[in-house]
Design a protein around this motif. Structure first.
Motif, PDB file in Angstrom:
ATOM      1  N   GLY A  16       0.828  -1.208   0.000  1.00 19.29           N
ATOM      2  CA  GLY A  16       0.000   0.000   0.000  1.00 19.29           C
ATOM      3  C   GLY A  16       0.858   1.253   0.000  1.00 19.29           C
ATOM      4  O   GLY A  16       0.444   2.325   0.438  1.00 19.29           O
ATOM      5  N   GLY A  18       1.755   3.143  -2.292  1.00 19.62           N
ATOM      6  CA  GLY A  18       1.352   4.243  -3.165  1.00 19.62           C
ATOM      7  C   GLY A  18       0.333   5.145  -2.499  1.00 19.62           C
ATOM      8  O   GLY A  18       0.026   6.224  -3.008  1.00 19.62           O
ATOM      9  N   ILE A  21      -0.471   7.330   3.592  1.00 21.13           N
ATOM     10  CA  ILE A  21       0.347   6.940   4.749  1.00 21.13           C
ATOM     11  C   ILE A  21       1.517   6.071   4.285  1.00 21.13           C
ATOM     12  O   ILE A  21       2.666   6.265   4.724  1.00 21.13           O
ATOM     13  N   ASP A  42      -2.337  -0.256  -7.146  1.00 23.39           N
ATOM     14  CA  ASP A  42      -2.270   0.711  -8.255  1.00 23.39           C
ATOM     15  C   ASP A  42      -0.783   0.957  -8.577  1.00 23.39           C
ATOM     16  O   ASP A  42      -0.091   1.693  -7.863  1.00 23.39           O
ATOM     17  N   VAL A  67      -1.922  -7.740  -2.233  1.00 25.98           N
ATOM     18  CA  VAL A  67      -1.574  -8.527  -1.041  1.00 25.98           C
ATOM     19  C   VAL A  67      -2.541  -9.690  -0.807  1.00 25.98           C
ATOM     20  O   VAL A  67      -2.234 -10.606  -0.042  1.00 25.98           O
ATOM     21  N   ALA A 145      -2.496  -0.892  11.886  1.00 28.56           N
ATOM     22  CA  ALA A 145      -3.840  -1.263  12.344  1.00 28.56           C
ATOM     23  C   ALA A 145      -4.707  -0.003  12.377  1.00 28.56           C
ATOM     24  O   ALA A 145      -4.718   0.767  11.411  1.00 28.56           O
ATOM     25  N   TYR A 159     -14.097  -3.529   8.781  1.00 29.37           N
ATOM     26  CA  TYR A 159     -12.864  -2.772   9.030  1.00 29.37           C
ATOM     27  C   TYR A 159     -12.411  -2.940  10.488  1.00 29.37           C
ATOM     28  O   TYR A 159     -11.261  -3.304  10.753  1.00 29.37           O
ATOM     29  N   GLY A 190      -4.804   7.349  14.952  1.00 27.66           N
ATOM     30  CA  GLY A 190      -6.103   8.008  15.105  1.00 27.66           C
ATOM     31  C   GLY A 190      -6.553   8.452  13.723  1.00 27.66           C
ATOM     32  O   GLY A 190      -6.164   7.860  12.713  1.00 27.66           O
ATOM     33  N   PHE A 191      -7.373   9.484  13.671  1.00 27.98           N
ATOM     34  CA  PHE A 191      -7.844   9.953  12.361  1.00 27.98           C
ATOM     35  C   PHE A 191      -6.721  10.744  11.698  1.00 27.98           C
ATOM     36  O   PHE A 191      -6.332  11.815  12.149  1.00 27.98           O
ATOM     37  N   SER A 197      -9.671   8.780   4.274  1.00 28.28           N
ATOM     38  CA  SER A 197     -10.350   8.913   5.563  1.00 28.28           C
ATOM     39  C   SER A 197     -11.327  10.082   5.569  1.00 28.28           C
ATOM     40  O   SER A 197     -12.279  10.097   6.333  1.00 28.28           O
TER      41      SER A 197
HETATM   42  N1  LIG Z   1      -6.213   7.664   7.297  1.00 29.12           N
HETATM   43  C1  LIG Z   1      -6.627   7.313   8.519  1.00 29.12           C
HETATM   44  O1  LIG Z   1      -7.294   8.075   9.251  1.00 29.12           O
HETATM   45  C2  LIG Z   1      -6.293   5.944   9.069  1.00 29.12           C
HETATM   46  C3  LIG Z   1      -6.595   5.673  10.407  1.00 29.12           C
HETATM   47  C4  LIG Z   1      -6.292   4.424  10.906  1.00 29.12           C
HETATM   48  C5  LIG Z   1      -5.695   3.478  10.100  1.00 29.12           C
HETATM   49  N2  LIG Z   1      -5.409   3.782   8.802  1.00 29.12           N
HETATM   50  C6  LIG Z   1      -4.785   2.742   7.984  1.00 29.12           C
HETATM   51  O2  LIG Z   1      -3.663   3.283   7.321  1.00 29.12           O
HETATM   52  C7  LIG Z   1      -3.476   2.614   6.075  1.00 29.12           C
HETATM   53  C8  LIG Z   1      -3.339   3.607   4.933  1.00 29.12           C
HETATM   54  O3  LIG Z   1      -4.457   4.445   4.888  1.00 29.12           O
HETATM   55  P1  LIG Z   1      -4.511   5.755   3.949  1.00 29.12           P
HETATM   56  O4  LIG Z   1      -5.465   6.688   4.585  1.00 29.12           O
HETATM   57  O5  LIG Z   1      -3.133   6.193   3.625  1.00 29.12           O
HETATM   58  O6  LIG Z   1      -5.248   5.165   2.657  1.00 29.12           O
HETATM   59  P2  LIG Z   1      -4.830   5.147   1.108  1.00 29.12           P
HETATM   60  O7  LIG Z   1      -6.065   4.720   0.383  1.00 29.12           O
HETATM   61  O8  LIG Z   1      -4.186   6.427   0.716  1.00 29.12           O
HETATM   62  O9  LIG Z   1      -3.743   3.980   1.037  1.00 29.12           O
HETATM   63  C9  LIG Z   1      -4.080   2.616   0.946  1.00 29.12           C
HETATM   64  C10 LIG Z   1      -3.303   2.024  -0.214  1.00 29.12           C
HETATM   65  O10 LIG Z   1      -3.500   0.611  -0.214  1.00 29.12           O
HETATM   66  C11 LIG Z   1      -3.586   0.202  -1.567  1.00 29.12           C
HETATM   67  N3  LIG Z   1      -4.239  -1.101  -1.647  1.00 29.12           N
HETATM   68  C12 LIG Z   1      -5.550  -1.371  -1.538  1.00 29.12           C
HETATM   69  N4  LIG Z   1      -5.759  -2.685  -1.716  1.00 29.12           N
HETATM   70  C13 LIG Z   1      -4.546  -3.247  -1.935  1.00 29.12           C
HETATM   71  C14 LIG Z   1      -4.111  -4.556  -2.204  1.00 29.12           C
HETATM   72  N5  LIG Z   1      -4.985  -5.575  -2.315  1.00 29.12           N
HETATM   73  N6  LIG Z   1      -2.797  -4.785  -2.377  1.00 29.12           N
HETATM   74  C15 LIG Z   1      -1.901  -3.769  -2.316  1.00 29.12           C
HETATM   75  N7  LIG Z   1      -2.260  -2.480  -2.094  1.00 29.12           N
HETATM   76  C16 LIG Z   1      -3.565  -2.232  -1.901  1.00 29.12           C
HETATM   77  C17 LIG Z   1      -4.378   1.315  -2.251  1.00 29.12           C
HETATM   78  O11 LIG Z   1      -4.196   1.318  -3.660  1.00 29.12           O
HETATM   79  C18 LIG Z   1      -3.799   2.540  -1.572  1.00 29.12           C
HETATM   80  O12 LIG Z   1      -2.700   3.087  -2.302  1.00 29.12           O
HETATM   81  C19 LIG Z   1      -4.646   1.639   5.945  1.00 29.12           C
HETATM   82  O13 LIG Z   1      -4.258   0.368   6.434  1.00 29.12           O
HETATM   83  C20 LIG Z   1      -5.687   2.242   6.862  1.00 29.12           C
HETATM   84  O14 LIG Z   1      -6.614   1.284   7.329  1.00 29.12           O
HETATM   85  C21 LIG Z   1      -5.697   4.985   8.254  1.00 29.12           C
END
Ligand SMILES: NC(=O)c1ccc[n+]([C@@H]2O[C@H](COP(=O)([O-])OP(=O)(O)OC[C@H]3O[C@@H](n4cnc5c(N)ncnc54)[C@H](O)[C@@H]3O)[C@@H](O)[C@H]2O)c1
Length: 267
Positions: A16, A18, A21, A42, A67, A145, A159, A190-191, A197
């Motif tokens: 993930g 790309g 986070i 992607d 994954v 997580a 989720y 957190g958020f 998000s």
């Molecule tokens: N943003 C928040 O507030 C928040 C809070 C708690 C946890 N998280 C966790 O942080 C992580 C990243 O979140 P984010 O906000 O950066 O989201 P994001 O959508 O920017 O990043 C997620 C990435 O995972 C990739 N992805 C999806 N399915 C996939 C797969 N099958 N194989 C490989 N890659 C795949 C997507 O293409 C995307 O680039 C996630 O695990 C999310 O649950 C985020």
């Protein structure tokens, strides 16, 4: 690049990577001297992360990765080792976007998709990465997580369940692979203000206003807050840290309240 050498000689694979986070974690590990492989569903996003890191002077390759598919995970590990000679560090960030709903309204395949990517995806990555990581006897796994793995949210069964289970899985990984020189920890953000998000709140500005006051520090988090924690857990600074979950949540889980307009907490 900067003179941070905490990850010198390390090779990190970030799923993930790309995403918002994931790319922040990749950039932070690279800036501390790691060679970084970025996999993402992607491939254009993976390559964008990789080229930005290379432009900043870091070592990085980007490629397609699902994954949830064992053959794709196995290939990602092989590509990482082919590019950089080893694999020491696995950061599982990938997560599926899942709709809101209850056990009654959600389709079974929506539930299964979240579990498959968020939880089983980490298992699949570990299946192929750990045998490589064991060779160096100084490995680290960091699983991303969520605060919703601690405090569940109504309507977010797949989720919340996947993230709670990911925290438990991480502890088992730590127990099973301490003998292989591998530490395993999770981070519960957190958020964090990302496009993904913020969608539920109608965009980043609205999310900042709505979600910020739920945190004791009265603001939403930034991707760099998570990247800093990931670097700590991946590096030798955390050499005595394993089987733990690091809440980087501005006090969200402890608080369970709201900061009012007067700046005071209400419960
Ligand atoms: N943003 C928040 O507030 C928040 C809070 C708690 C946890 N998280 C966790 O942080 C992580 C990243 O979140 P984010 O906000 O950066 O989201 P994001 O959508 O920017 O990043 C997620 C990435 O995972 C990739 N992805 C999806 N399915 C996939 C797969 N099958 N194989 C490989 N890659 C795949 C997507 O293409 C995307 O680039 C996630 O695990 C999310 O649950 C985020």
């Amino acid at each position: 690049m900067a003179s941070d050498t905490r990850m010198a000689g390390r090779v990190a694979l970030i799923t993930g990577g790309g995403g918002e986070i994931g790319s922040a974690i990749a950039a932070r590990l690279a800036s501390a001297g790691a060679a970084v492989a970025v996999g993402d569903l992607d491939p254009a996003k993976a390559e964008a992360t990789a080229s930005a890191i290379r432009a900043a002077g870091g070592k990085c390759s980007g490629f397609a990765l699902d994954v949830g598919e064992p053959s794709s995970a196995e290939a990602a590990v092989a590509k990482t080792v082919a590019a950089f000679g080893s694999l020491t560090t696995l950061v599982n960030v990938a997560a599926a976007v899942t709709p809101d709903g209850t056990a009654v309204t959600l389709a079974l395949d929506e539930w299964e998709k979240a579990l498959r990517i968020n939880l089983t995806g980490a298992f699949i990555m570990c299946k192929y990465a750990i045998p490589e990581m064991t060779k160096g006897n100084n490995g680290a796994i960091v699983n991303i997580a969520s605060q919703l793995g601690h405090l569940v949210a109504a309507g977010r069964a797949p989720y919340s369940t996947s993230k709670a289970a990911l925290i438990a899985f991480t502890r088992v990984l730590a127990m099973d692979h301490a003998k292989d020189g591998i530490r395993a920890n999770s981070i519960s953000p957190g958020f964090i203000l990302t496009d993904r998000s913020s969608k539920r709140s109608g965009g980043k500005d609205a999310a900042r206003l709505k979600q910020g006051p739920k945190h004791l520090l009265n603001r939403t988090g930034e991707v760099e807050d998570i990247a800093a924690g990931a670097l700590y857990l991946a590096s030798d600074e955390a050499r005595f840290v394993t089987a733990t979950d690091l809440l980087i949540d501005g006090g969200y889980v402890a608080f369970k309240g709201t900061i009012g307009n007067d700046g005071r907490p209400t419960f």
